[in-house]
Design an enzyme around this catalytic site. Structure first.
Site, PDB file in Angstrom:
ATOM      1  N   LYS A  29      46.229  92.634  61.126  1.00 39.08           N
ATOM      2  CA  LYS A  29      44.657  93.053  61.572  1.00 39.08           C
ATOM      3  C   LYS A  29      43.684  94.334  61.297  1.00 39.08           C
ATOM      4  O   LYS A  29      44.300  95.244  60.373  1.00 39.08           O
ATOM      5  CB  LYS A  29      44.627  93.598  63.187  1.00 39.08           C
ATOM      6  CG  LYS A  29      45.689  95.008  63.558  1.00 39.08           C
ATOM      7  CD  LYS A  29      44.658  96.032  63.632  1.00 39.08           C
ATOM      8  CE  LYS A  29      46.206  98.081  63.950  1.00 39.08           C
ATOM      9  NZ  LYS A  29      44.899  98.863  63.293  1.00 39.08           N
ATOM     10  N   ASP A 159      49.425  97.174  69.062  1.00 38.64           N
ATOM     11  CA  ASP A 159      48.801  95.855  68.553  1.00 38.64           C
ATOM     12  C   ASP A 159      49.253  94.950  69.084  1.00 38.64           C
ATOM     13  O   ASP A 159      49.060  94.200  68.758  1.00 38.64           O
ATOM     14  CB  ASP A 159      48.452  96.804  67.728  1.00 38.64           C
ATOM     15  CG  ASP A 159      47.808  97.905  67.552  1.00 38.64           C
ATOM     16  OD1 ASP A 159      47.165  98.183  67.529  1.00 38.64           O
ATOM     17  OD2 ASP A 159      48.404  99.147  66.293  1.00 38.64           O
TER      18      ASP A 159
HETATM   19  O1  C5P Z   1      52.097 101.374  70.964  1.00 42.16           O
HETATM   20  P1  C5P Z   1      52.800 101.866  69.511  1.00 42.16           P
HETATM   21  O2  C5P Z   1      54.148 101.795  68.699  1.00 42.16           O
HETATM   22  O3  C5P Z   1      52.458 101.270  68.788  1.00 42.16           O
HETATM   23  O4  C5P Z   1      52.045 103.309  68.991  1.00 42.16           O
HETATM   24  C1  C5P Z   1      52.674 104.142  67.583  1.00 42.16           C
HETATM   25  C2  C5P Z   1      52.327 105.535  68.675  1.00 42.16           C
HETATM   26  O5  C5P Z   1      50.677 106.229  68.388  1.00 42.16           O
HETATM   27  C3  C5P Z   1      52.539 106.181  69.955  1.00 42.16           C
HETATM   28  O6  C5P Z   1      53.669 107.095  70.203  1.00 42.16           O
HETATM   29  C4  C5P Z   1      51.483 106.923  70.176  1.00 42.16           C
HETATM   30  O7  C5P Z   1      51.687 108.156  69.381  1.00 42.16           O
HETATM   31  C5  C5P Z   1      49.904 106.494  69.170  1.00 42.16           C
HETATM   32  N1  C5P Z   1      49.148 106.167  70.003  1.00 42.16           N
HETATM   33  C6  C5P Z   1      48.503 106.359  70.573  1.00 42.16           C
HETATM   34  N2  C5P Z   1      47.572 105.890  71.910  1.00 42.16           N
HETATM   35  C7  C5P Z   1      47.138 104.543  71.141  1.00 42.16           C
HETATM   36  C8  C5P Z   1      48.144 103.996  70.636  1.00 42.16           C
HETATM   37  C9  C5P Z   1      49.620 104.031  70.337  1.00 42.16           C
HETATM   38  O8  C5P Z   1      48.428 107.816  71.013  1.00 42.16           O
HETATM   39  N3  C5P Z   1      46.820 104.642  72.748  1.00 42.16           N
END
Ligand code: C5P
Length: 317
Positions: A29, A159
């Site tokens: 993406k 994502d």
């Molecule tokens: O949810 P995901 O594992 O993809 O996110 C990875 C990291 O990115 C999270 O642990 C966080 O530190 C950061 N993140 C965030 N706010 C979001 C998405 C991701 O702070 N909306």
């Protein structure tokens, strides 16, 4: 082995027919807009984003095995750097389903062939988690609806739900609450990869050192332009609140941005949390010429042509 939680509740019985080998393909993406708010108490940031799925694909094969519950392999560019432990989203997705729906007498080997750039802001890890949810649903005949899969994906990562849905969509909250957009225009992209990745949490941590933007609302003009297939209109509203942070952490990206525009790109944007840079071209021929020019630059580890939007995770064949 998939860890079986002692507190898990088995909500439905998986089919007992022997599963067959098949392949799931799942796209990368890019975010056409990414508005980020201040850090929340749960450690995440509120987002308003527009996702587009693009034609770089990981392929994930599911094969029955008798001697173990779960085996995972990862191959492809840079895959040796990825941990295949309980932190890997393939493992986490498989564990979540095993916890909810119980073990199956037939084990599964999940072979991931990576083509999505790693640690580049293109949701490669989420893509593999999404492929695992879709693939195991089919493999074990769990009969879960797309809405149930989207819900599980949202629990696992910000994502991942979009990797299942594909196309073009607005994402809010952490990015996992999606509204599809019917966006008819085809975008031709050149993705330029850096020699060193950027970790998403580190980019968000750096973002937190500054005052967050007061408003994180998507521009309605961008959504309108997307629906009308008006690429020039969309481009005017490209925005990524993480881009200044990526430029600060990797000053060579700011240089690359300028060089791409000088080389004739219609527009440029850091992909998600970076460091992959997305350049928009007029058509495939223009994209190929642009890729040729950018591939010679010092900071560039590789370039990839792709188009979007494409469909989300799906079974091949
Ligand atoms: O949810 P995901 O594992 O993809 O996110 C990875 C990291 O990115 C999270 O642990 C966080 O530190 C950061 N993140 C965030 N706010 C979001 C998405 C991701 O702070 N909306």
């Amino acid at each position: 082995m998939i860890p079986q939680s002692s507190t898990s509740s088995t909500q439905s019985c998986p089919s007992t027919a022997r599963p067959e080998t098949f392949v799931v393909r799942v796209p990368a993406k890019v975010n056409l807009a990414l508005h980020v708010g201040g850090l929340r108490e749960d450690g995440f940031h509120p987002l308003e984003t527009v996702f587009q799925a693009v034609s770089l694909w990981d392929e994930v094969t599911f094969t029955p095995i008798d001697h173990a519950v779960l085996e995972i392999t990862m191959t492809g560019q840079g895959a040796e750097a990825l941990p295949i432990d309980h932190t890997n989203l393939v493992h986490r997705a498989a564990s979540l389903l095993a916890d909810r729906y119980g073990p199956h007498p037939v084990g599964v080997r999940i072979d991931v062939v990576k083509d999505i750039p790693i640690a580049g802001g293109m949701a490669g890890g989420s893509a593999d988690g999404a492929a695992t949810l879709l693939g195991l649903n089919q493999f074990y005949g769990l009969g879960l609806s797309i809405n149930e899969l989207l819900e599980y994906a949202g629990e696992l990562g910000s994502d991942m739900a979009f990797s299942l849905l594909g196309g073009t969509a607005i994402g809010v909250n952490r990015g996992e609450q999606l509204t599809p957009i019917e966006a008819p225009a085809r975008f031709h992209w050149v993705f330029v990869m850096s020699t060193v990745g950027l970790s998403t949490p580190s980019v968000f941590r750096e973002f937190d050192l500054n005052e967050p933007p007061r408003h994180i609302h998507l521009n309605p003009a961008m959504i309108q332009a997307l629906k009308q297939g008006d690429i020039d209109g969309v481009v005017q509203h490209f925005r990524n609140d993480l881009q200044p942070v990526a430029f600060k952490l990797r000053p060579e990206l700011a240089e690359l941005y300028r060089q791409g525009l000088d080389a004739g790109a219609l527009a440029a944007i850091v992909s998600g949390s970076g460091p992959t840079m997305a350049f928009l071209a007029r058509d495939h021929t223009h994209a190929a010429a642009l890729a040729e020019r950018l591939s010679g630059l010092d900071s560039v580890a590789g370039v990839r042509l792709a188009y979007g939007p494409v469909r989300g995770a799906h079974l091949l064949g």
